[in-house]
Design an enzyme around this catalytic site. Sequence first.
Site, short mmCIF file in Angstrom:
data_model
loop_
_atom_site.label_atom_id
_atom_site.label_comp_id
_atom_site.label_asym_id
_atom_site.label_seq_id
_atom_site.Cartn_x
_atom_site.Cartn_y
_atom_site.Cartn_z
CE LYS A 1 -6.60 2.72 7.33
NZ LYS A 1 -5.85 3.68 6.49
CD GLU B 1 -2.54 1.24 2.69
OE1 GLU B 1 -2.79 2.36 3.19
OE2 GLU B 1 -2.85 0.16 3.24
#
Length: 209
Positions: free
Chosen positions: A129, A38
Amino acid sequence: MLETMKENYIFAVIRGLDEKDAINISRAAVKGEIKNLEITYTTPNASSVIKDLIEEYKSNEEVVVGAGTVMSLDIAKEAYEAGAKFLVSPHFDQEIADFANEKEIYYMPGCATATEIVTAMNAKCKIIKVFPGGVLGSSFISDIHGPIPEVNLMPSGGVSIDNIETWIEKGAVAVGVGSALSREVADKGYESVTDIAKKFSDKVKSFKK
């Protein structure tokens, strides 16, 4: 690709000081068997980093490169053009969700309440998330799974080598690990990232056998 990301389990949250730093941390993480990368948009020239890593690992289907700290639709579009396979935000944004669905890439918004999580689920987010994970704690995941057992939750922030087992036990489908990976770079170089990444990946493998 969703199953690949879940199988990889750990997302390396890369906040490079510059392009070279971000690429070196990413390479070291992959060497340590963390294969979800990421690249945050707090990294200078993040789009170039994403492009370079995608090109570098194009023959390795296990390595999945995406974008983090996607704060706006414009950044989402830029990340998509760079080739990002997923978009991660610290918040939920309906415009980003709509864009991700249109382009058929994954959007993982940061959520901290049941209402936000259900909103994200209704926007077709496949992994959500949990942020900030360190504030919410691992019990938040099991608490949410009580009424919403089907949701895929990924904590980010607050995940360490000492508590990752607890996150797994509570039902996290993946975890985001950031500063814990690169904390020793200044003193020990990028090999330290590989060493730490390997400790994380080995612990996940041993616990999930």
